[in-house]
Design an enzyme around this catalytic site. Structure first.
Site, PDB file in Angstrom:
ATOM      1  CG  ASP A 174      -2.088   0.893   1.119  1.00 22.65           C
ATOM      2  OD1 ASP A 174      -2.336   1.404   0.010  1.00 22.65           O
ATOM      3  OD2 ASP A 174      -2.758   1.111   2.142  1.00 22.65           O
ATOM      4  CG  HIS A 309      -8.341   0.707  -4.971  1.00 19.94           C
ATOM      5  ND1 HIS A 309      -9.239   1.458  -4.248  1.00 19.94           N
ATOM      6  CD2 HIS A 309      -7.141   0.846  -4.343  1.00 19.94           C
ATOM      7  CE1 HIS A 309      -8.626   2.027  -3.226  1.00 19.94           C
ATOM      8  NE2 HIS A 309      -7.346   1.680  -3.265  1.00 19.94           N
TER       9      HIS A 309
END
Length: 439
Positions: A174, A309
């Site tokens: 991330d 995303h």
């Protein structure tokens, strides 16, 4: 214009090597108690300059921020309160319909009192578990001796996976694409775009359009601060794994479908650069893992789907006025990991993150409305962000492919919003001002 690094809270400009921590949400029943709590913590809040200079030696990092009702509870005059942006005054719960926080994501389902009158957050990052316990114990004792200060709720963060590797519970690396700020001393990595004017993130400085405007008053509150949009997202790891196994025949195909949802492989390697298989070496290389665009390299989404995303939350060269939409993200995982192969167990685990920006509407709320929850993003027709968008089982996800695209129907919710809030992140001089109110 030179950044006043000694007056900016560290979280705005630095990533700490914390391995654990706690978010503590507080309420002030008496202004004097809230100011006493703040006064005692002033010496523990590191500036960006301090945090950078002591990063190797520090064992804990403290950040303080306040809701609009929290500023009122400290005694900020009504005339000054009225100068803050209306979105901040209304709070995240009050903006739920605008943000798409409806159905199971609505404030009536939030946990930890976040839909009520939260006044402040103390972000307590620690290098290890021992330091975490020490910090929490010290803060508990501080709250106990400050009359009228209450801990409404808290969220303990974990090191599984470690913060510094920044993997979420789904297993994806991330926070790979963050903007650089002019004057911060940080150079942008290849593909991240040029360093942006500090006013996009820090109050009181020029932004990409020019000198700052519409700043809060008094002047001490208008410089070296920012806004935090807090989002606590529960990740339904078992449901995600089940969907992959039900819709892809082999483990390799399951990994590819997971990457199509995310826009990157779990290692962080972007699909645009590694369309067929994961490349962990690429994913770990900061000089390569963000060096791509969409308009020239993947205009039709054959590598990275248009609604993935990562592509939604950072459309790069396909978005208009992109420099005015960038945001800084800080956060961590919470909750126990779900063992490999285990089914969904209903345990609350996920990501609790802060979106840092100078304009909540132009940056954070735009991303929620247009990038995450607009069904027609990139003219898709009936899709939300497959990872963090509001899903109710009626929406799709399209994977472009020659000769026939694949449309996944009825995408389930892989995440659920469990709470959120808007906070004002003051500069250190502003913290001193708030602590001195009433004197």
């Amino acid at each position: 214009m030179t950044l006043q690094l000694d007056d900016i809270q560290h979280i705005l400009l630095t990533r700490t090597p914390a391995m654990t921590g706690r978010y503590e949400f507080l309420a002030f029943d008496r202004p004097a108690g809230g100011r006493a709590w703040l006064t005692e913590l002033l010496g523990s809040v590191q500036s960006a300059a301090d945090a950078h200079a002591t990063m190797d030696a520090s064992r804990r990092w403290v950040t303080l921020a306040f809701t609009w009702t929290g500023l009122r509870a400290l005694g900020v005059p009504e005339a000054a309160l009225a100068t803050f942006p209306s979105a901040f005054q209304e709070g995240m719960a009050g903006r739920a319909d605008i943000l798409g926080d409806t159905g199971t994501h609505a404030p009536e389902h939030w946990v930890g009192g976040l839909a009520g009158d939260i006044h402040a957050i103390a972000i307590l990052f620690a290098r290890d578990d021992d330091e975490h316990r020490r910090c929490v114990g010290e803060h508990d004792r501080l709250v106990a001796r400050c009359d009228g200060v209450r801990t409404v709720s808290f969220l303990d963060l974990n090191a599984n996976p470690p913060f510094n590797y920044a993997h979420d519970h789904f297993g994806f690396r991330d926070r790979l694409s963050q903007p650089a700020i002019k004057g911060s001393g940080e150079d942008p990595t290849p593909g991240s775009g040029a360093a942006l004017e500090p006013g996009e993130f820090i109050l009181g400085y020029p932004d990409e359009d020019g000198p700052p405007t519409h700043l809060p008053e008094p002047a001490v509150l208008s410089r070296n601060g920012s806004y935090l949009a807090y989002r606590r997202l529960q990740e339904h790891v078992g449901a995600f794994r089940a969907y992959l196994s039900e819709n892809a025949a082999t483990p390799a195909e399951q990994e590819l479908l997971a990457a199509k949802f995310m826009g990157r492989w779990r290692s962080g390697a972007p699909l645009v650069l590694a369309p067929g298989s994961d490349d962990p070496e690429l994913g770990a290389d900061p000089l390569r893992n963000n060096d791509f665009n969409y308009k020239e390299m993947d205009p039709f989404g054959y590598a990275c789907p248009l609604g993935a995303h990562a592509r939604r939350l950072n459309p790069r060269d396909t978005a208009h006025n992109m420099n005015r939409r960038r945001m800084i993200r800080r956060g961590a995982t919470y909750g126990p990991a779900l063992p490999d192969g285990a089914p969904e167990d209903g345990v609350d685990r996920g990501i609790a993150a802060f979106i840092i920006c100078a304009d909540l509407v132009r940056q954070f709320e735009f991303a929620q409305n247009v990038w995450i929850n607009d069904k027609t993003f990139h003219e898709l027709g009936n899709e939300h962000d497959p990872i963090c968008g509001a899903q109710d089982g009626t929406l799709d996800f399209t994977v472009p492919k020659r000769p026939i695209r694949k449309v996944h129907k009825g995408i389930p919710a892989f995440t659920t919003l469990r709470g959120g809030a808007y906070f004002f992140l003051p500069g250190l001089s502003a913290l001193q001002y708030l602590a001195s109110l009433g004197n």
